[in-house]
Enzyme design. Structure first.
Site, PDB file in Angstrom:
ATOM      1  N   LEU A 159     -29.940 -93.289-140.626  1.00 62.16           N
ATOM      2  CA  LEU A 159     -30.310 -93.507-142.012  1.00 62.16           C
ATOM      3  C   LEU A 159     -31.279 -94.670-142.066  1.00 62.16           C
ATOM      4  O   LEU A 159     -31.169 -95.616-141.277  1.00 62.16           O
ATOM      5  CB  LEU A 159     -29.065 -93.847-142.858  1.00 62.16           C
ATOM      6  CG  LEU A 159     -27.956 -92.802-142.939  1.00 62.16           C
ATOM      7  CD1 LEU A 159     -26.761 -93.373-143.704  1.00 62.16           C
ATOM      8  CD2 LEU A 159     -28.453 -91.525-143.603  1.00 62.16           C
ATOM      9  N   ASP A 160     -32.235 -94.620-142.996  1.00 59.06           N
ATOM     10  CA  ASP A 160     -33.123 -95.757-143.204  1.00 59.06           C
ATOM     11  C   ASP A 160     -32.291 -97.003-143.504  1.00 59.06           C
ATOM     12  O   ASP A 160     -31.183 -96.909-144.046  1.00 59.06           O
ATOM     13  CB  ASP A 160     -34.075 -95.503-144.373  1.00 59.06           C
ATOM     14  CG  ASP A 160     -35.124 -94.453-144.060  1.00 59.06           C
ATOM     15  OD1 ASP A 160     -35.342 -94.171-142.870  1.00 59.06           O
ATOM     16  OD2 ASP A 160     -35.710 -93.908-145.016  1.00 59.06           O
ATOM     17  N   ARG A 161     -32.857 -98.166-143.198  1.00 54.71           N
ATOM     18  CA  ARG A 161     -32.138 -99.418-143.450  1.00 54.71           C
ATOM     19  C   ARG A 161     -31.632 -99.509-144.887  1.00 54.71           C
ATOM     20  O   ARG A 161     -30.500 -99.925-145.142  1.00 54.71           O
ATOM     21  CB  ARG A 161     -33.054-100.616-143.156  1.00 54.71           C
ATOM     22  CG  ARG A 161     -32.366-101.969-143.324  1.00 54.71           C
ATOM     23  CD  ARG A 161     -33.384-103.089-143.502  1.00 54.71           C
ATOM     24  NE  ARG A 161     -34.104-103.379-142.293  1.00 54.71           N
ATOM     25  CZ  ARG A 161     -33.793-104.347-141.422  1.00 54.71           C
ATOM     26  NH1 ARG A 161     -32.737-105.100-141.642  1.00 54.71           N
ATOM     27  NH2 ARG A 161     -34.537-104.559-140.359  1.00 54.71           N
ATOM     28  N   THR A 163     -31.057 -97.075-147.003  1.00 56.10           N
ATOM     29  CA  THR A 163     -30.247 -95.937-147.439  1.00 56.10           C
ATOM     30  C   THR A 163     -28.807 -96.182-147.023  1.00 56.10           C
ATOM     31  O   THR A 163     -28.535 -96.558-145.885  1.00 56.10           O
ATOM     32  CB  THR A 163     -30.751 -94.625-146.813  1.00 56.10           C
ATOM     33  OG1 THR A 163     -32.093 -94.374-147.233  1.00 56.10           O
ATOM     34  CG2 THR A 163     -29.880 -93.451-147.227  1.00 56.10           C
ATOM     35  N   ARG A 290     -37.426 -88.875-149.474  1.00 51.92           N
ATOM     36  CA  ARG A 290     -38.214 -89.758-150.339  1.00 51.92           C
ATOM     37  C   ARG A 290     -39.598 -89.167-150.629  1.00 51.92           C
ATOM     38  O   ARG A 290     -40.046 -89.120-151.788  1.00 51.92           O
ATOM     39  CB  ARG A 290     -38.358 -91.128-149.677  1.00 51.92           C
ATOM     40  CG  ARG A 290     -37.031 -91.819-149.432  1.00 51.92           C
ATOM     41  CD  ARG A 290     -37.128 -92.897-148.368  1.00 51.92           C
ATOM     42  NE  ARG A 290     -38.056 -93.963-148.745  1.00 51.92           N
ATOM     43  CZ  ARG A 290     -38.398 -94.958-147.929  1.00 51.92           C
ATOM     44  NH1 ARG A 290     -37.890 -95.018-146.700  1.00 51.92           N
ATOM     45  NH2 ARG A 290     -39.232 -95.885-148.341  1.00 51.92           N
TER      46      ARG A 290
END
Length: 364
Positions: A159-161, A163, A290
């Site tokens: 997961l993105d930082r 998210t 996104r």
């Protein structure tokens, strides 16, 4: 002579891969030569290195202590390694998990990753969910320093930082391999919550191609060639199922440097000019949700790369929220288990803010 009995966590990998970790200073050619000369044997038999090692298999290395020390890094005792390499944020041994555990069994661990934490470190000094998981397994006695030398538990998805939400880690080689295969063949369904600026009136299936600029760490969404017999399904779940059963090789390859992506969403709640979406991630590419939503005019609140800067500025000024409001909230595993991570507090705060009359109009 050194003897190694394969543990449950280590089994399932190739013998040569295992030996590369034990004899981490040895050239690959040297290890294969030792196998041919039976200086390294598996269950007292000659091995090629391609064998898949099983629990309780016995690997014997017939080296002198001096030769073994030359090709194998020294292994400190467990407590020293835990304290030095896998501290928690207080700089001490993590005796309690520094995260919320959603599910745990012998093979996998599923956590609710908070926003702001990397899934895996990008630089040596980074704090990451992966390191916190290792610290938890070591301190709880589920992993030893000796096992860590030949097997590293690891997160299976990323997961993105910024998210939040469900992150799966394999605690054993079996857990890593099985979960990785299920994620690859899409037998795990991944659902996200996204608060977006824009009105989504009905469920929708999106298809396109994603091209990433690694210099700017941004992606572009390009149109995809349509299938000759595309149909508009009535439900977004049916769209997912139809994607899963379509035969391969019926479309031209995507443009060079791009990857084909597929995303579905459905609206759950409306807040003036904003919508809470449930997003089904069919493919999993960097920044996919996104950018794909932004390409159809649905901008995730707080997203600095693909969002609406005017909306984001007011969101931060009036609520203090400065991260993209994207949350990996539910997984349906291949065996039918359903895991959920509770909606974060900042989502609830943003929804209260959006519901207020002062933010229901134009943000220009």
């Amino acid at each position: 002579m050194k003897e190694f009995v394969i543990s449950e966590k280590e089994c399932g990998q190739r013998l040569d891969k295992y030996l590369f970790k034990v004899l981490d200073r040895a050239p690959g050619g040297f290890i294969y030569k030792m196998l041919r000369k039976k200086n390294i044997v598996l269950n007292d038999k000659k091995a090629s290195g391609s064998e898949i090692i099983r629990e309780k298999d016995c690997v014997r290395i017939y080296f002198s202590d001096e030769t073994f020390a030359k090709f194998a890094s020294s292994l400190p005792d467990g407590s020293a390694r835990k304290n030095r390499e896998y501290p928690d944020r207080r700089g001490d041994l993590c005796r309690e998990p520094d995260f919320d555990i959603v599910y745990e069994d012998a093979d996998i661990l599923v956590i609710n990753k908070p926003a702001g934490l990397l899934s895996q470190k990008a630089a040596p000094g980074d704090d990451s969910a992966n390191d916190r998981i290792l610290s938890y397994l070591l301190s709880s006695g589920q992993l030893t320093a000796a096992e860590l030398r030949t097997f590293h538990p690891s997160v299976c998805n990323r997961l993105d930082r910024t998210t939040s939400g469900l992150l799966i880690a394999g605690k054993t080689m079996r857990g890593l391999q099985q979960t990785g295969a299920q994620l690859k063949d899409r037998s795990v369904r991944k659902y996200y919550l996204a608060l977006v600026w824009g009105k989504a009136d009905e469920p929708r299936y999106l298809r396109g191609c994603l091209s990433k600029d690694h210099r700017t760490n941004r992606v572009r969404i390009l149109p995809d060639e349509p299938l000759p017999d595309d149909r508009q399904e009535d439900t977004w779940a049916a769209l997912y199922d139809s994607v899963q059963t379509r035969p391969a090789g019926r479309r031209a390859a995507p443009a060079s440097g791009s990857s084909r992506i597929e995303t579905s969403y459905r609206p759950l709640e409306y807040f003036g000019g904003a919508t809470l979406l449930e997003v089904l991630l069919i493919t999993g590419r960097s920044h996919q949700i996104r950018a794909h939503l932004a390409s159809v005019g649905l901008f995730i609140l707080g997203d600095p790369k693909y969002g609406d800067s005017a909306v984001n500025h007011r969101l931060y000024r009036e609520t203090g929220i400065h991260r993209q409001l994207l949350h990996a909230w539910r997984m349906e595993l291949a065996d039918g288990r359903i895991l959920e991570a509770e909606e974060p507090d900042d989502f609830k705060k943003a929804k209260r803010w959006l519901a207020g009359s002062t933010v229901s109009g134009n943000f220009g």
